[in-house]
Design a protein around this motif. Structure first.
Motif, PDB file in Angstrom:
ATOM      1  N   ILE A   1      -3.846   3.811   2.039  1.00  0.00           N
ATOM      2  CA  ILE A   1      -2.738   3.989   1.105  1.00  0.00           C
ATOM      3  C   ILE A   1      -1.852   5.100   1.669  1.00  0.00           C
ATOM      4  O   ILE A   1      -2.017   6.286   1.360  1.00  0.00           O
ATOM      5  N   VAL A   2      -0.915   4.695   2.518  1.00  0.00           N
ATOM      6  CA  VAL A   2      -0.155   5.657   3.303  1.00  0.00           C
ATOM      7  C   VAL A   2       1.229   5.090   3.608  1.00  0.00           C
ATOM      8  O   VAL A   2       1.424   3.866   3.654  1.00  0.00           O
TER       9      VAL A   2
ATOM     10  N   ALA B   1       0.836  -1.204   0.000  1.00  0.00           N
ATOM     11  CA  ALA B   1       0.000   0.000   0.000  1.00  0.00           C
ATOM     12  C   ALA B   1       0.869   1.252   0.000  1.00  0.00           C
ATOM     13  O   ALA B   1       0.560   2.239  -0.675  1.00  0.00           O
ATOM     14  N   GLU B   2       1.980   1.231   0.756  1.00  0.00           N
ATOM     15  CA  GLU B   2       2.802   2.433   0.845  1.00  0.00           C
ATOM     16  C   GLU B   2       3.501   2.758  -0.469  1.00  0.00           C
ATOM     17  O   GLU B   2       3.824   3.920  -0.732  1.00  0.00           O
ATOM     18  N   SER B   3       3.716   1.751  -1.317  1.00  0.00           N
ATOM     19  CA  SER B   3       4.385   2.028  -2.588  1.00  0.00           C
ATOM     20  C   SER B   3       3.488   2.839  -3.523  1.00  0.00           C
ATOM     21  O   SER B   3       3.976   3.600  -4.364  1.00  0.00           O
ATOM     22  N   ILE B   4       2.170   2.687  -3.384  1.00  0.00           N
ATOM     23  CA  ILE B   4       1.239   3.489  -4.187  1.00  0.00           C
ATOM     24  C   ILE B   4       1.301   4.942  -3.726  1.00  0.00           C
ATOM     25  O   ILE B   4       1.331   5.872  -4.536  1.00  0.00           O
ATOM     26  N   ASP B   5       1.359   5.124  -2.408  1.00  0.00           N
ATOM     27  CA  ASP B   5       1.516   6.463  -1.858  1.00  0.00           C
ATOM     28  C   ASP B   5       2.807   7.090  -2.375  1.00  0.00           C
ATOM     29  O   ASP B   5       2.830   8.269  -2.773  1.00  0.00           O
ATOM     30  N   SER B   6       3.882   6.303  -2.409  1.00  0.00           N
ATOM     31  CA  SER B   6       5.171   6.823  -2.876  1.00  0.00           C
ATOM     32  C   SER B   6       5.105   7.262  -4.332  1.00  0.00           C
ATOM     33  O   SER B   6       5.701   8.280  -4.710  1.00  0.00           O
ATOM     34  N   ALA B   7       4.383   6.500  -5.156  1.00  0.00           N
ATOM     35  CA  ALA B   7       4.288   6.843  -6.572  1.00  0.00           C
ATOM     36  C   ALA B   7       3.674   8.219  -6.763  1.00  0.00           C
ATOM     37  O   ALA B   7       4.122   9.002  -7.612  1.00  0.00           O
ATOM     38  N   ALA B   8       2.634   8.533  -5.973  1.00  0.00           N
ATOM     39  CA  ALA B   8       2.020   9.860  -6.049  1.00  0.00           C
ATOM     40  C   ALA B   8       2.910  10.908  -5.403  1.00  0.00           C
ATOM     41  O   ALA B   8       3.135  11.995  -5.957  1.00  0.00           O
ATOM     42  N   ARG B   9       3.443  10.600  -4.229  1.00  0.00           N
ATOM     43  CA  ARG B   9       4.206  11.582  -3.448  1.00  0.00           C
ATOM     44  C   ARG B   9       5.503  11.964  -4.146  1.00  0.00           C
ATOM     45  O   ARG B   9       5.935  13.128  -4.100  1.00  0.00           O
ATOM     46  N   ASN B  10       6.149  10.991  -4.796  1.00  0.00           N
ATOM     47  CA  ASN B  10       7.416  11.289  -5.473  1.00  0.00           C
ATOM     48  C   ASN B  10       7.226  12.310  -6.583  1.00  0.00           C
ATOM     49  O   ASN B  10       8.074  13.193  -6.792  1.00  0.00           O
ATOM     50  N   GLU B  11       6.141  12.186  -7.331  1.00  0.00           N
ATOM     51  CA  GLU B  11       5.872  13.135  -8.409  1.00  0.00           C
ATOM     52  C   GLU B  11       5.663  14.543  -7.854  1.00  0.00           C
ATOM     53  O   GLU B  11       6.216  15.522  -8.374  1.00  0.00           O
ATOM     54  N   ILE B  12       4.881  14.654  -6.783  1.00  0.00           N
ATOM     55  CA  ILE B  12       4.597  15.975  -6.203  1.00  0.00           C
ATOM     56  C   ILE B  12       5.841  16.560  -5.556  1.00  0.00           C
ATOM     57  O   ILE B  12       6.135  17.761  -5.682  1.00  0.00           O
ATOM     58  N   THR B  13       6.627  15.719  -4.886  1.00  0.00           N
ATOM     59  CA  THR B  13       7.855  16.198  -4.243  1.00  0.00           C
ATOM     60  C   THR B  13       8.878  16.647  -5.277  1.00  0.00           C
ATOM     61  O   THR B  13       9.520  17.704  -5.121  1.00  0.00           O
ATOM     62  N   SER B  14       9.038  15.871  -6.331  1.00  0.00           N
ATOM     63  CA  SER B  14      10.022  16.235  -7.359  1.00  0.00           C
ATOM     64  C   SER B  14       9.652  17.539  -8.055  1.00  0.00           C
ATOM     65  O   SER B  14      10.512  18.242  -8.577  1.00  0.00           O
ATOM     66  N   ALA B  15       8.366  17.876  -8.054  1.00  0.00           N
ATOM     67  CA  ALA B  15       7.916  19.136  -8.656  1.00  0.00           C
ATOM     68  C   ALA B  15       8.067  20.311  -7.687  1.00  0.00           C
ATOM     69  O   ALA B  15       7.763  21.453  -8.056  1.00  0.00           O
ATOM     70  N   GLY B  16       8.511  20.036  -6.449  1.00  0.00           N
ATOM     71  CA  GLY B  16       8.755  21.102  -5.482  1.00  0.00           C
ATOM     72  C   GLY B  16       7.601  21.431  -4.571  1.00  0.00           C
ATOM     73  O   GLY B  16       7.628  22.436  -3.858  1.00  0.00           O
TER      74      GLY B  16
END
Length: 373
Positions: A315-316, A277-292
């Motif tokens: 999903i956390v 479940a956490e890997s799905i969160d990472s997929a979303a979070r990585n995109e937002i984090t990389s965009a600043g």
């Protein structure tokens, strides 16, 4: 056995492995899941007692016996108690019948049981060892049957339809609370009910993920968030859409929407059986984090959905639950810039052997801009 009887039998079969003697279910979604029946007793005790073996027993106020008798699990042991006598004597008698008195029984307690009722049970069984029942039921509830997915899909299609109808009433000067009331009226007109109180947010209020709709009126250039859900056969829907009323006043609105849109679809693309479940969160979070914008993504990426609008799997980050075919949950990344605007995009998905399927209509890839009227 019908579906509800199978759920109870499966639950009891798992008690032996953890030496559980009794589960106490309150008037909650857990009760509806196991029996197909639910009434809220308010301060009065309504409970389902599930022993390690044998038929469960309903303990309900005498006035609720006729309703409880119609439960879909076919439970025939229904004990009504009266206000002048109370439920304590009934519970004590049943605990003796289940041979719990005088021992140190391991008891599962519904997470939503009122503290006053739990204290009564603890006074009757002071040597008992008490555990939250939620995690035990979650293993069953988070894997949906074909029939459950049909109900979830019906609810999802209905809320998609209601969203588009709500868009049509958006006009200069309408208030958040006006739109909220329209949605509540729409649910009633379509013979459904809200799965939660509709969230309607205009302008700077879109930066508050759980804003309480108020008197803020709609102006050209505003961002709009509608977070809404309804039910079908007691199963919930839940979507969030972000749109703009005319060209957005904030110059970053369209680009931030694009970032959230990509995060939403990246998360969905990552879903398949066997990942965490956490890997799905990472997929979303990585995109937002990389965009600043990582500091502005301030909630989890999703939650399970079924009879309850929020239920496992969550999903956390930190949730290493393995994703399995039949799970249904939201995918809802967001960015919230205080005092300016927010963006959230949410669909409900179900996991299949091949990957994932959205139950809702697809959200706009680019920010949807409404004509000003």
């Amino acid at each position: 056995m019908n579906e509800f009887q199978n759920r109870i039998a499966k639950l009891q079969a798992g008690f032996a492995a953890e030496d559980i003697q009794l589960m106490v279910i309150s008037a909650s979604d857990q009760m509806r899941y196991l029996t197909g029946w639910l009434e809220h007793g308010h301060e009065r005790l309504i409970a389902l007692l599930v022993p390690a073996s044998g038929e469960p027993v309903f303990v309900v106020p005498a006035m609720n016996v006729p309703q409880a008798s119609k439960n879909q699990a076919g439970i025939e042991q229904i004990i009504g108690w009266t206000d002048e006598i109370g439920s304590e004597a009934v519970l004590a008698s049943l605990f003796d019948k289940f041979q719990l008195s005088g021992s140190s029984p391991r008891i599962l307690i519904d997470d939503e049981l009122a503290a006053s009722h739990l204290l009564t049970i603890q006074s009757l069984l002071p040597n008992g060892k008490y555990f939250a029942a939620g995690s035990h039921l979650a293993a069953q509830r988070q894997i949906k049957s074909d029939e459950e997915i049909i109900s979830l899909t019906a609810a999802a299609h209905l809320i998609d339809e209601i969203f588009e109808e709500a868009v049509e009433i958006l006009r200069t000067g309408i208030s958040e609370i006006d739109v909220q009331q329209y949605l509540l009226d729409c649910f009633k007109r379509k013979k459904t009910s809200p799965s939660f109180n509709p969230l309607v947010c205009f302008g700077e209020n879109t930066a508050v993920p759980h804003h309480s709709s108020g008197e803020r009126t709609l102006k050209p250039g505003d961002m709009i968030i509608l977070d809404i859900g309804c039910t079908s056969e007691f199963y919930a829907s839940d979507i969030t859409r972000t749109i703009a009323f005319g060209e957005p006043a904030d110059p970053d609105a369209s680009s931030v929407y694009s970032i959230v849109s990509k995060a939403h679809h990246d998360a969905r693309a990552s879903i398949k059986p066997g990942i965490t479940a956490e890997s799905i969160d990472s997929a979303a979070r990585n995109e937002i984090t990389s965009a600043g914008f990582g500091e502005y993504f301030i909630h989890r990426t999703g939650h399970g959905i079924g009879i309850s609008t929020h239920e496992p799997p969550y999903i956390v980050q930190g949730n290493k639950t393995l994703i399995t075919s039949g799970m249904c949950f939201s995918v809802e990344p967001g960015i919230y810039i205080p005092g300016r605007f927010g963006v959230r995009i949410e669909n409900i998905v179900t996991v299949t052997a091949a990957g994932v399927l959205s139950l809702n209509a697809e959200p706009e890839i680019d920010l949807r801009i409404l004509p000003v009227k």
